[in-house]
Design a protein around this motif. Structure first.
Motif, PDB file in Angstrom:
ATOM      1  N   LYS A   1     -11.172  57.965  -1.429  1.00 18.21           N
ATOM      2  CA  LYS A   1     -11.029  57.033  -2.441  1.00 18.21           C
ATOM      3  C   LYS A   1     -11.380  55.770  -2.016  1.00 18.21           C
ATOM      4  CE  LYS A   1      -6.843  55.105  -4.709  1.00 18.21           C
ATOM      5  NZ  LYS A   1      -7.599  53.884  -5.171  1.00 18.21           N
ATOM      6  N   ALA A   2     -11.691  55.182  -0.883  1.00 20.42           N
ATOM      7  CA  ALA A   2     -11.984  53.879  -0.350  1.00 20.42           C
ATOM      8  C   ALA A   2     -13.593  53.773  -0.676  1.00 20.42           C
ATOM      9  CB  ALA A   2     -11.594  53.671   1.153  1.00 20.42           C
ATOM     10  N   GLN A   3     -14.368  54.655  -0.392  1.00 21.08           N
ATOM     11  CA  GLN A   3     -15.781  54.756  -0.534  1.00 21.08           C
ATOM     12  C   GLN A   3     -16.009  54.752  -2.263  1.00 21.08           C
ATOM     13  OE1 GLN A   3     -16.861  58.406   1.260  1.00 21.08           O
ATOM     14  NE2 GLN A   3     -18.041  57.257   2.876  1.00 21.08           N
ATOM     15  N   ARG A   4     -14.975  55.338  -2.867  1.00 24.10           N
ATOM     16  CA  ARG A   4     -15.355  55.468  -4.332  1.00 24.10           C
ATOM     17  C   ARG A   4     -14.913  53.953  -4.690  1.00 24.10           C
ATOM     18  NH1 ARG A   4     -12.311  54.117  -8.679  1.00 24.10           N
ATOM     19  NH2 ARG A   4     -12.949  55.054 -10.524  1.00 24.10           N
ATOM     20  N   ASP A   5     -13.927  53.316  -4.305  1.00 24.37           N
ATOM     21  CA  ASP A   5     -13.440  52.146  -4.788  1.00 24.37           C
ATOM     22  C   ASP A   5     -14.527  51.033  -4.569  1.00 24.37           C
ATOM     23  OD1 ASP A   5     -11.080  53.334  -5.869  1.00 24.37           O
ATOM     24  OD2 ASP A   5      -9.758  52.347  -4.186  1.00 24.37           O
ATOM     25  N   GLU A   6     -15.015  51.172  -3.451  1.00 23.49           N
ATOM     26  CA  GLU A   6     -16.178  50.173  -2.936  1.00 23.49           C
ATOM     27  C   GLU A   6     -17.282  50.354  -3.692  1.00 23.49           C
ATOM     28  OE1 GLU A   6     -18.126  48.583   1.168  1.00 23.49           O
ATOM     29  OE2 GLU A   6     -17.346  50.323   1.265  1.00 23.49           O
ATOM     30  N   PHE A   7     -17.873  51.545  -3.986  1.00 24.02           N
ATOM     31  CA  PHE A   7     -18.840  51.768  -4.692  1.00 24.02           C
ATOM     32  C   PHE A   7     -18.717  51.193  -6.220  1.00 24.02           C
ATOM     33  CE2 PHE A   7     -21.238  54.763  -7.516  1.00 24.02           C
ATOM     34  CZ  PHE A   7     -22.588  54.520  -7.359  1.00 24.02           C
ATOM     35  N   VAL A   8     -17.588  51.663  -6.920  1.00 23.36           N
ATOM     36  CA  VAL A   8     -17.388  51.032  -8.157  1.00 23.36           C
ATOM     37  C   VAL A   8     -17.340  49.527  -8.116  1.00 23.36           C
ATOM     38  CG1 VAL A   8     -15.623  51.135 -10.112  1.00 23.36           C
ATOM     39  CG2 VAL A   8     -16.322  53.114  -9.016  1.00 23.36           C
ATOM     40  N   ALA A   9     -16.438  49.086  -7.369  1.00 23.28           N
ATOM     41  CA  ALA A   9     -16.540  47.426  -7.374  1.00 23.28           C
ATOM     42  C   ALA A   9     -17.887  46.834  -7.002  1.00 23.28           C
ATOM     43  CB  ALA A   9     -15.729  47.026  -6.105  1.00 23.28           C
ATOM     44  N   LEU A  10     -18.661  47.297  -6.134  1.00 22.65           N
ATOM     45  CA  LEU A  10     -20.024  46.808  -6.082  1.00 22.65           C
ATOM     46  C   LEU A  10     -21.196  47.100  -7.288  1.00 22.65           C
ATOM     47  CD1 LEU A  10     -22.274  45.458  -4.275  1.00 22.65           C
ATOM     48  CD2 LEU A  10     -22.793  48.017  -3.349  1.00 22.65           C
ATOM     49  N   CYS A  11     -20.927  48.241  -7.946  1.00 24.95           N
ATOM     50  CA  CYS A  11     -21.333  48.613  -9.183  1.00 24.95           C
ATOM     51  C   CYS A  11     -21.141  47.293 -10.208  1.00 24.95           C
ATOM     52  CB  CYS A  11     -21.117  49.784  -9.791  1.00 24.95           C
ATOM     53  SG  CYS A  11     -21.819  51.331  -8.817  1.00 24.95           S
ATOM     54  N   ASN A  12     -19.837  47.160 -10.382  1.00 23.76           N
ATOM     55  CA  ASN A  12     -19.370  45.972 -11.265  1.00 23.76           C
ATOM     56  C   ASN A  12     -19.876  44.708 -10.793  1.00 23.76           C
ATOM     57  OD1 ASN A  12     -17.622  47.967 -12.494  1.00 23.76           O
ATOM     58  ND2 ASN A  12     -15.883  47.610 -11.552  1.00 23.76           N
ATOM     59  N   GLU A  13     -19.942  44.327  -9.562  1.00 23.26           N
ATOM     60  CA  GLU A  13     -20.701  43.045  -9.276  1.00 23.26           C
ATOM     61  C   GLU A  13     -21.772  42.845  -9.800  1.00 23.26           C
ATOM     62  OE1 GLU A  13     -20.212  41.964  -5.278  1.00 23.26           O
ATOM     63  OE2 GLU A  13     -18.131  42.758  -5.154  1.00 23.26           O
ATOM     64  N   LEU A  14     -22.756  44.149  -9.823  1.00 20.77           N
ATOM     65  CA  LEU A  14     -23.864  44.277 -10.061  1.00 20.77           C
ATOM     66  C   LEU A  14     -24.354  44.593 -11.531  1.00 20.77           C
ATOM     67  CD1 LEU A  14     -25.430  46.359  -7.117  1.00 20.77           C
ATOM     68  CD2 LEU A  14     -25.664  43.860  -7.334  1.00 20.77           C
ATOM     69  N   GLU A  15     -23.296  44.653 -12.487  1.00 14.58           N
ATOM     70  CA  GLU A  15     -23.326  44.740 -13.736  1.00 14.58           C
ATOM     71  C   GLU A  15     -24.057  46.042 -14.173  1.00 14.58           C
ATOM     72  OE1 GLU A  15     -24.860  41.077 -15.494  1.00 14.58           O
ATOM     73  OE2 GLU A  15     -23.239  39.805 -14.684  1.00 14.58           O
ATOM     74  N   THR A  16     -23.741  47.019 -13.526  1.00 13.35           N
ATOM     75  CA  THR A  16     -23.920  48.369 -13.688  1.00 13.35           C
ATOM     76  C   THR A  16     -22.626  49.211 -13.731  1.00 13.35           C
ATOM     77  OG1 THR A  16     -25.498  50.116 -13.447  1.00 13.35           O
ATOM     78  CG2 THR A  16     -24.719  49.152 -11.330  1.00 13.35           C
TER      79      THR A  16
END
Length: 63
Positions: free
Chosen positions: A15-30
């Motif tokens: 879950k922590a990896q998923r949350d970090e990945f999703v947050a990073l994607c959001n920051e990168l507007e993807t």
């Protein structure tokens, strides 16, 4: 390759990896889905080339 998206792939990850990945994607507007699809497309393309090189183009015989 077909353009329509008519299949799903369920992947279980931490879950922590998923949350970090999703947050990073959001920051990168993807989106996470877009990035996973890009990864799969590159992976398949890379390994198709490698498989053709290993197998050769003459019915599986090396040239």
């Amino acid at each position: 390759m077909a353009k329509n998206k008519d299949a799903q792939l369920l992947v279980r990850i931490n879950k922590a990896q998923r949350d970090e990945f999703v947050a990073l994607c959001n920051e990168l507007e993807t989106s996470s889905s877009r990035e996973i699809r890009k990864f799969i497309k590159r992976f398949v393309s890379k390994h198709k080339v490698n498989q053709k090189t290993l197998k050769g183009d003459n019915n599986g015989e090396k040239s």
